[in-house]
Design a protein around this motif. Structure first.
Motif, PDB file in Angstrom:
ATOM      1  N   VAL A  67      82.751   7.003  10.198  1.00  0.00           N
ATOM      2  CA  VAL A  67      81.796   6.646  11.242  1.00  0.00           C
ATOM      3  C   VAL A  67      80.402   6.951  10.709  1.00  0.00           C
ATOM      4  O   VAL A  67      80.194   7.943  10.009  1.00  0.00           O
ATOM      5  CB  VAL A  67      82.076   7.417  12.550  1.00  0.00           C
ATOM      6  CG1 VAL A  67      81.941   8.920  12.361  1.00  0.00           C
ATOM      7  CG2 VAL A  67      81.156   6.937  13.666  1.00  0.00           C
ATOM      8  N   ARG A  68      79.457   6.059  11.028  1.00  0.00           N
ATOM      9  CA  ARG A  68      78.077   6.218  10.537  1.00  0.00           C
ATOM     10  C   ARG A  68      77.173   6.744  11.639  1.00  0.00           C
ATOM     11  O   ARG A  68      77.234   6.281  12.784  1.00  0.00           O
ATOM     12  CB  ARG A  68      77.553   4.883  10.017  1.00  0.00           C
ATOM     13  CG  ARG A  68      78.235   4.488   8.719  1.00  0.00           C
ATOM     14  CD  ARG A  68      77.983   3.050   8.288  1.00  0.00           C
ATOM     15  NE  ARG A  68      76.653   2.558   8.460  1.00  0.00           N
ATOM     16  CZ  ARG A  68      76.052   1.687   7.619  1.00  0.00           C
ATOM     17  NH1 ARG A  68      76.694   1.281   6.524  1.00  0.00           N
ATOM     18  NH2 ARG A  68      74.849   1.232   7.851  1.00  0.00           N
ATOM     19  N   VAL A  69      76.351   7.732  11.273  1.00  0.00           N
ATOM     20  CA  VAL A  69      75.383   8.324  12.191  1.00  0.00           C
ATOM     21  C   VAL A  69      73.990   8.082  11.613  1.00  0.00           C
ATOM     22  O   VAL A  69      73.764   8.285  10.414  1.00  0.00           O
ATOM     23  CB  VAL A  69      75.635   9.833  12.365  1.00  0.00           C
ATOM     24  CG1 VAL A  69      74.586  10.453  13.264  1.00  0.00           C
ATOM     25  CG2 VAL A  69      77.043  10.074  12.927  1.00  0.00           C
ATOM     26  N   HIS A  70      73.052   7.625  12.455  1.00  0.00           N
ATOM     27  CA  HIS A  70      71.691   7.337  11.998  1.00  0.00           C
ATOM     28  C   HIS A  70      70.760   8.492  12.363  1.00  0.00           C
ATOM     29  O   HIS A  70      70.705   8.893  13.537  1.00  0.00           O
ATOM     30  CB  HIS A  70      71.190   6.037  12.623  1.00  0.00           C
ATOM     31  CG  HIS A  70      71.963   4.830  12.173  1.00  0.00           C
ATOM     32  ND1 HIS A  70      73.066   4.363  12.839  1.00  0.00           N
ATOM     33  CD2 HIS A  70      71.791   4.016  11.098  1.00  0.00           C
ATOM     34  CE1 HIS A  70      73.541   3.295  12.211  1.00  0.00           C
ATOM     35  NE2 HIS A  70      72.790   3.068  11.147  1.00  0.00           N
ATOM     36  N   VAL A  71      70.062   8.991  11.350  1.00  0.00           N
ATOM     37  CA  VAL A  71      69.178  10.150  11.536  1.00  0.00           C
ATOM     38  C   VAL A  71      67.926   9.962  10.699  1.00  0.00           C
ATOM     39  O   VAL A  71      67.905   9.139   9.774  1.00  0.00           O
ATOM     40  CB  VAL A  71      69.889  11.450  11.095  1.00  0.00           C
ATOM     41  CG1 VAL A  71      71.063  11.750  11.995  1.00  0.00           C
ATOM     42  CG2 VAL A  71      70.325  11.370   9.631  1.00  0.00           C
ATOM     43  N   PRO A  72      66.855  10.706  11.016  1.00  0.00           N
ATOM     44  CA  PRO A  72      65.686  10.675  10.131  1.00  0.00           C
ATOM     45  C   PRO A  72      66.105  11.006   8.696  1.00  0.00           C
ATOM     46  O   PRO A  72      66.904  11.915   8.475  1.00  0.00           O
ATOM     47  CB  PRO A  72      64.774  11.750  10.714  1.00  0.00           C
ATOM     48  CG  PRO A  72      65.145  11.791  12.174  1.00  0.00           C
ATOM     49  CD  PRO A  72      66.621  11.539  12.202  1.00  0.00           C
ATOM     50  N   ASP A  73      65.599  10.240   7.758  1.00  0.00           N
ATOM     51  CA  ASP A  73      66.029  10.378   6.370  1.00  0.00           C
ATOM     52  C   ASP A  73      65.851  11.816   5.878  1.00  0.00           C
ATOM     53  O   ASP A  73      64.782  12.411   6.042  1.00  0.00           O
ATOM     54  CB  ASP A  73      65.219   9.423   5.483  1.00  0.00           C
ATOM     55  CG  ASP A  73      65.766   9.364   4.066  1.00  0.00           C
ATOM     56  OD1 ASP A  73      67.007   9.332   3.917  1.00  0.00           O
ATOM     57  OD2 ASP A  73      64.960   9.347   3.123  1.00  0.00           O
ATOM     58  N   GLY A  74      66.924  12.368   5.309  1.00  0.00           N
ATOM     59  CA  GLY A  74      66.898  13.713   4.768  1.00  0.00           C
ATOM     60  C   GLY A  74      67.266  14.808   5.749  1.00  0.00           C
ATOM     61  O   GLY A  74      67.404  15.973   5.355  1.00  0.00           O
ATOM     62  N   ALA A  75      67.434  14.489   7.014  1.00  0.00           N
ATOM     63  CA  ALA A  75      67.756  15.503   8.020  1.00  0.00           C
ATOM     64  C   ALA A  75      69.179  16.025   7.814  1.00  0.00           C
ATOM     65  O   ALA A  75      70.075  15.302   7.396  1.00  0.00           O
ATOM     66  CB  ALA A  75      67.609  14.923   9.419  1.00  0.00           C
ATOM     67  N   GLN A  76      69.381  17.288   8.109  1.00  0.00           N
ATOM     68  CA  GLN A  76      70.698  17.912   8.044  1.00  0.00           C
ATOM     69  C   GLN A  76      71.324  17.874   9.443  1.00  0.00           C
ATOM     70  O   GLN A  76      70.640  18.117  10.431  1.00  0.00           O
ATOM     71  CB  GLN A  76      70.580  19.369   7.565  1.00  0.00           C
ATOM     72  CG  GLN A  76      69.991  19.509   6.157  1.00  0.00           C
ATOM     73  CD  GLN A  76      70.862  18.841   5.110  1.00  0.00           C
ATOM     74  OE1 GLN A  76      72.070  19.099   5.038  1.00  0.00           O
ATOM     75  NE2 GLN A  76      70.244  17.993   4.305  1.00  0.00           N
ATOM     76  N   VAL A  81      71.329   7.113   6.853  1.00  0.00           N
ATOM     77  CA  VAL A  81      72.691   7.022   7.378  1.00  0.00           C
ATOM     78  C   VAL A  81      73.513   8.173   6.827  1.00  0.00           C
ATOM     79  O   VAL A  81      73.533   8.415   5.610  1.00  0.00           O
ATOM     80  CB  VAL A  81      73.355   5.684   6.992  1.00  0.00           C
ATOM     81  CG1 VAL A  81      74.810   5.671   7.433  1.00  0.00           C
ATOM     82  CG2 VAL A  81      72.600   4.524   7.610  1.00  0.00           C
ATOM     83  N   ALA A  82      74.167   8.901   7.699  1.00  0.00           N
ATOM     84  CA  ALA A  82      75.134   9.920   7.302  1.00  0.00           C
ATOM     85  C   ALA A  82      76.523   9.419   7.676  1.00  0.00           C
ATOM     86  O   ALA A  82      76.756   9.036   8.828  1.00  0.00           O
ATOM     87  CB  ALA A  82      74.830  11.248   7.993  1.00  0.00           C
ATOM     88  N   THR A  83      77.422   9.404   6.702  1.00  0.00           N
ATOM     89  CA  THR A  83      78.771   8.893   6.923  1.00  0.00           C
ATOM     90  C   THR A  83      79.749  10.060   7.014  1.00  0.00           C
ATOM     91  O   THR A  83      79.734  10.951   6.166  1.00  0.00           O
ATOM     92  CB  THR A  83      79.183   7.945   5.785  1.00  0.00           C
ATOM     93  OG1 THR A  83      78.238   6.887   5.696  1.00  0.00           O
ATOM     94  CG2 THR A  83      80.571   7.365   6.047  1.00  0.00           C
TER      95      THR A  83
END
Length: 720
Positions: A85-94, A128-130
């Motif tokens: 599943v893909r989660v959209h976050v500000p680039d580089g965020a943990q 994108v964090a997968t």
């Protein structure tokens, strides 16, 4: 309508929203959809596409939409498989992601090392964090959470884990099952109030289980119709698919009736006498029957309930929640207002609607009480059917859609598309196409709502049943949308997320211990049936339609295992009628053919004669008469022999379920419904009748020797 071809921009936009720009018709012709149709359908989805510039802007917005949401509104995962599943976050965020099961707890997800190029969205670089989805996640309706370091509140979305495949109940899976198929309203007993009800269904189910050995009874949709007349005759055009038509209540079976004083009981009996007199009428008069029942039900409703019964009623209202309140409110509004309603009543959440609720609490309470009573009576039918020995009990039928001015269209209007209706393109049996006058689900809104309206509808239909037939199950893959004011031939297909819809269907069936039968007749993409088999969903096989490539009847051994097989269906005449050409005569009289009558008749007679050859080859038909004579004008005794042979023929198949139409048990010949018509034919108004077309009661059916003889052949074929 113009036949202007879509531009490249419009075609690409249509593809993104699942709107077909071309298709193959039933005769194998390649059809290009006009730009006008495509724009109208996109407009019904809330998409601007008036010209190429608007289409390009809408296409850009569609590509950006997922990036604007941290967690998808809906994620569906098949148990037993790995996924992501893909989660959209500000680039580089943990961040951390986890699944919260419906039973509680916290299942932390592991992030996968997958790189996706970030994208600028509204001046911010979004990455994108997968996350990996393990194969052993529990079945059910869960919640997916994602929390960025430093933030206080996690984003969330619906997360559903569904079975990889639906397995039939053990007895059915090993031995198969057979049962009756009935239009419930048409099967009236001496004690009915002019229409078949749930007491009649219980009697028929127990009789068929104990005397005939039946495993199930498949009934027409019993969805809610209008609470005040005129009541829509078609069970496939309900006002709500979530609730049940109180027309099927047996008043005398309500517990409170036993405690009424003599005066009130006499009032109810005075209402019942003329209602019972309609049990021999040649047409079902739903309005008269319901008005009589409603008057009697009001008398019962006014009687105080015991503490135990009142608590049960309150628990029912709490469980059904806002949906029940909306349905009851619509019923009251429908009774108070002529169409079209004032603008302030069109919104179920408006202040004007709330004012109506407050002013009519008693009447709204009465509608909800009727739903509680009908729910209890349906539950009792299922219990009695299973106690009598049925493997599955009652199998309900789910209609394709709802009335455009009905309760669901009002309460769920945000999830349904306007300015379009659902139908079907031309096919061999409806060569002008069909418009079913129903608003379709909006695929995008279903996803935004986590598919909860669809889930609640399926869950309600399975609550008191061992199986569910899904009418036109192909509509869970794609539906034929017809722009408002246009002919059925001027529509196009719109695709749905079949993984989600079929997955939810199998999850709810698994939880209910039920089977799912999909009506997959008509124009079907070949891969769809393969997908349904993979998911454990049964198909539908009608003997007259089962043909090899050379046009000859398919041998029973070649039938699918995962299917409900029957000789006929409610959109065709009963078998006696089919064998005597009832379907040809009726369609010719109504002008439904696009070919000359002589061609249709010759083709039909040839098809019937081929079937007779197949029966004779199996030793299921005596060789005394010429086959050509039987195909054209069989005698009464020959009809019985052929009908019995056809059902025995089906019993040789590996089909998991076999269905026997109740009209076939009495020799009825009339079509219950003629597709492609409305008032031209008495659709859904005909009671069960004998060969002489005179109404028959349930008591006569249960005393029928022919019914025992016909089903004994099926029974022996299924239980060697």
């Amino acid at each position: 309508m113009t036949n202007e071809a879509p531009s490249a921009a419009l075609a690409e936009l249509a593809h993104v929203y699942g709107v077909a720009t071309e298709y193959w018709d039933w005769q194998g012709h390649h059809i290009l959809v006009s730009a006008t149709t495509i724009r109208a359908v996109l407009g019904a989805l809330g998409v601007e596409a008036a010209d190429d510039q608007a289409a390009s802007q809408s296409l850009w917005a569609a590509h950006e939409r997922p990036w604007r949401r941290r967690v998808p509104p809906m994620t569906l995962h098949r148990q037993g498989t790995w996924g992501t599943v893909r989660v959209h976050v500000p680039d580089g965020a943990q961040l951390e992601a986890w699944v919260q099961p419906e039973s509680g707890g916290r299942l932390v997800l592991e992030q996968a090392m997958v790189w996706v190029d970030p994208r600028w969205i509204d001046g911010q670089l979004i990455g994108v964090a997968t996350f990996n989805l393990p194969a052993d996640l529990p079945l059910g309706w869960h919640t997916l959470h994602a929390l960025i370091d430093g933030e206080q509140e996690a984003a969330s979305g619906t997360f559903v884990v569904v079975p990889h495949s639906l397995t039939p109940p053990p007895g059915v899976d090993s031995d198969g099952a057979w049962g009756l198929m009935s239009q419930l309203y048409s099967v009236r007993s001496a004690n009915s109030w002019g229409v078949g009800d749930f007491c009649d269904l219980a009697d028929m189910a127990v009789w068929s289980a104990r005397d005939l050995g039946a495993d199930f009874t498949l009934i027409n949709p019993v969805h809610a119709a209008e609470f005040s007349g005129p009541m829509e005759a078609s069970p496939y055009l309900p006002t709500s698919r979530r609730f049940v038509n109180p027309l099927y209540i047996r008043v005398e079976d309500i517990p409170e009736v036993a405690y009424l004083d003599a005066t009130v009981r006499a009032q109810i009996e005075a209402i019942a006498v003329p209602a019972r007199a309609r049990n021999t009428s040649e047409r079902i008069d739903r309005d008269a029957c319901w008005e009589a029942k409603k008057a009697a039900l009001r008398l019962v409703y006014a009687h105080p309930r015991s503490s135990r019964r009142q608590r049960s009623f309150e628990a029912f209202m709490e469980a059904e929640g806002e949906a029940l309140v909306d349905y009851a409110t619509w019923c009251v509004l429908h009774e108070l207002n002529d169409e079209p309603w004032p603008a302030e009543l069109q919104d179920s959440r408006s202040a004007a609607v709330e004012q109506v609720r407050m002013e009519h609490l008693h009447e709204i309470g009465f509608v909800m009480w009727c739903q509680w009573i009908v729910d209890q009576q349906l539950a009792a039918v299922q219990r009695e059917a299973l106690d009598a020995g049925m493997t599955l009990g009652i199998m309900q039928d789910l209609a394709v859609g709802v009335h455009p001015d009905g309760s669901d269209a009002w309460g769920l209007r945000d999830a349904l598309a306007g300015q379009v209706t659902v139908g079907a393109p031309p096919d061999p049996y409806n060569q002008r196409g069909q418009d079913w006058s129903q608003p379709p689900w909006r695929p995008d809104r279903l996803a935004e709502l986590g598919y909860r309206p669809f889930r609640d509808m399926i869950r309600a239909a399975l609550r008191h049943s061992g199986g569910l037939r899904v009418d036109h199950i192909i509509g869970l893959f794609r539906l034929w949308w017809i722009p408002e004011g246009q002919e059925p031939t001027e529509g196009t297909y719109v695709r749905y997320d079949h993984e989600a819809l079929i997955g939810i269907l199998t999850l709810e069936a698994h939880r209910a211990g039920a089977v799912i039968v999909g009506e997959d007749l008509g124009t079907v993409e070949p891969w769809v049936r393969d997908f349904l088999v993979e998911r454990g969903v049964l198909g539908t096989s009608i003997l007259w339609f089962e043909r090899n490539d050379d046009g000859w009847p398919r041998s029973p051994e070649q039938y699918r295992r995962l299917c409900l097989a029957s000789v006929t269906t409610h959109d065709l005449p009963p078998t006696a009628g089919y064998l005597t050409g009832e379907h040809i005569r009726v369609r010719d009289e109504l002008g439904l053919f696009t070919r000359p009558m002589v061609e249709e008749l010759a083709e039909d007679i040839a098809g019937r004669e081929q079937m007779l050859v197949a029966l004779r080859d199996r030793g299921l038909l005596e060789e005394q008469a010429e086959l050509s004579t039987l195909a054209i004008d069989p005698s009464a005794s020959q009809l019985e022999e052929i009908i019995e042979g056809l059902h025995k023929y089906l019993s040789f198949s590996p089909a998991l379920l076999l269905g026997v139409s109740v009209p076939d048990l009495v020799g009825d010949r009339r079509t219950m419904n003629q597709p492609g018509t409305s008032t031209e034919y008495p659709n859904w108004l005909l009671p069960l009748a004998g060969p002489d077309r005179k109404p028959m009661l349930l008591e006569e059916l249960m005393a029928s020797r022919w019914a025992r003889r016909l089903t004994r052949g099926v029974h022996r074929g299924r239980r060697p």
